[in-house]
Each structure stands twice: as structure tokens, then as C-alpha cells.
Design a protein around this motif. Sequence first.
Motif, PDB file in Angstrom:
ATOM      1  N   ASP A  98       0.806  -1.221   0.000  1.00  0.00           N
ATOM      2  CA  ASP A  98       0.000   0.000   0.000  1.00  0.00           C
ATOM      3  C   ASP A  98       0.836   1.268   0.000  1.00  0.00           C
ATOM      4  O   ASP A  98       0.284   2.370   0.001  1.00  0.00           O
ATOM      5  N   GLU A 155       2.820   2.427   2.442  1.00  0.00           N
ATOM      6  CA  GLU A 155       2.675   3.113   3.720  1.00  0.00           C
ATOM      7  C   GLU A 155       3.896   2.982   4.624  1.00  0.00           C
ATOM      8  O   GLU A 155       3.880   3.470   5.751  1.00  0.00           O
ATOM      9  N   LYS A 192      -5.163  -6.441  -5.790  1.00  0.00           N
ATOM     10  CA  LYS A 192      -5.451  -5.014  -5.669  1.00  0.00           C
ATOM     11  C   LYS A 192      -5.781  -4.409  -7.026  1.00  0.00           C
ATOM     12  O   LYS A 192      -6.716  -3.619  -7.163  1.00  0.00           O
ATOM     13  N   ARG A 211     -11.488   2.409   3.872  1.00  0.00           N
ATOM     14  CA  ARG A 211     -10.086   2.061   4.038  1.00  0.00           C
ATOM     15  C   ARG A 211      -9.550   2.709   5.301  1.00  0.00           C
ATOM     16  O   ARG A 211      -9.716   3.905   5.505  1.00  0.00           O
ATOM     17  N   TRP A 248       0.312   1.734  10.173  1.00  0.00           N
ATOM     18  CA  TRP A 248       0.283   0.299   9.902  1.00  0.00           C
ATOM     19  C   TRP A 248       0.584  -0.543  11.116  1.00  0.00           C
ATOM     20  O   TRP A 248       0.087  -1.651  11.251  1.00  0.00           O
TER      21      TRP A 248
END
Length: 299
Positions: free
Chosen positions: A40, A42, A72, A97, A102
Motif C-alpha cells: 500500500d 505506507e 489489488k 479504508r 500500519w
Amino acid sequence: MNDDDLERERAAAHPASAAVPSAVPDADLADLVALGAFVDGELPPGTHAAMQARLDSDALAAQRVRAWRAQKAALQALSRAGDKAGEGESPAWVVLRRRDPWWQRVGVAAAWAVAGAGFATAAASLLPQWAPQLAGHASAVVASEGANAGDNEGANFARRADVAYAVYSPEVRHPVEVGAADEAHLVAWLSKRLGRPLSIPPLGEYGYTLVGGRLLPGATGPAAQFMYQNDVGERLTLYVSASGRERDAVHLLRDGSRRTFYWSTDRMGYALSGPDSEGRLRNIAYEVCGALGGTSAQW
């Protein structure tokens, strides 16, 4: 290899505990979350670079990242279709989302893994139900290459081919069900399932060789997907299924960096998907169309 494959391997290695669900170790949970954060985008820059270096030597982690990225991409394709279908109407679904850091997700990583697999399956099964909503908006994603580019059946067929390409083309270990070494068996098997004699057009002239193929669900019956690859690892897929139309011109669907050229000949639908430059992929599509019984009038 997906998470189901891993579970089966663990069960085979420890048969006494296979019937009893066990908790995932905290270290494994943290690792799954870190991999998800990497996919992602992140992770902090330093941690991201370290994870990228790890993937060069950790084949299992690299396989998981490729599989998650493929899921994804497929879900993003479906989400974009839904956004277009919901213009001026109540949205068909809402995508939520989490934006928490995280590291706060460690405690729920296992639940997210199960939910993600279930959502991917549900999204694939719901695609036929979204088709009517897409009918009025097909022109937003389909570029006309002929008089009937807005045809609903053709647009929905192309969308299925595009999603199948997005899901399977990144696969490393299992891109196909039957490999090119068993081409004769592959053709006979898929011909029997589709109820029509199929052929696999050669693309060696364009630098692509056959990887193999697989059976997929279509809108009204089975569909076949044949995969090709060139020397630098780029892949094309030819998606084939029965069509309600006798003959259609070649049309184009664009989705991000992906392109799908699709048409019908003798009541069979064909779609060639790939990341290649649009002009070159169009030339290959015309070649394939002609090899499968089409005529120059279709392009």
C-alpha cells in the motif's frame, strides 16, 4: 502460491494439529502487516527500501507481494467500473479504508487476510450483477473502433477479459492451469468445455511465445484464457467465450495502463489484453482476428 497453499503445506507437515485452528504467531502477524503496508506504500522510506531489498532474497514474501498486488489491481478495476455506474445514483457499494498507522493493525492482521480473500471471491461473483449498471456508461471506458462500440454485451465481455488479465498476468508460479508443453491437451480440453473447436494463434512474429492457458467462468458459460510472454517478461492474454453476435468490428477498452481489443467472429467473442503500446497491440489484435476467421472489414 497463495495463503491456502501455505495452510495446506503446514497441515501436511503437522497432521496432528491440522484439524485445530491455531493462533498466528505475533512475529508472523507483524510480518504480514509490514508486507501489506509495503504493497500500500505506507512504509517509511528507510523501511520501504529495506523491505524491497528483502524481497530480492525472500521468494515467499515476494510471491505474497505479487499476489496481493494482482488482487489489488483487479479490485481497483472493479471499483472504477462501479464508480462510473454510480454517477447520478446511489452508489452500489462503499469502499472503506483504514488510515491508522500500519503498526496499529498487528492485532487484526489475520482477520484482514481472511476478509481480503473473501472479498476478492465476492467481487468476482458479483461482476455479472454489475453488468446492467455498466450498460449506460460503457462509452466512458470503451473507445470506438467501429459502429457498435457501445454494445453492452461487448463492453461487459471486454471488462471480464481485462479483469482476468489483471489477476493472472502477474502470477509467477501459477499463471496458467496447463502449460505450453501440453498444448494439444490444452486445446482439446478447452474446446470440449466451450463446445467449439479452438485454436491458438502463434505470435512469434511479435516476439511472444505461448505460456499456456486456463478455464474461467464467463457471463453465460465457460471461457478460456491463453497467455503469451516475450523475452523481457511482458505478457498478453487472449480471452475466448461464446458470443451472442455473429460478427463485430474490433473495439478498444482502456483501463489505466492496460488495453483490451475485443471483437466477435462466428458467434465467438475474443479479447486480446496487454500492457503494450496501443498501436502495436492493435496490430497484434488485427493479426489474431484474421487468424481466427475474421476479415479486414472488422478493422
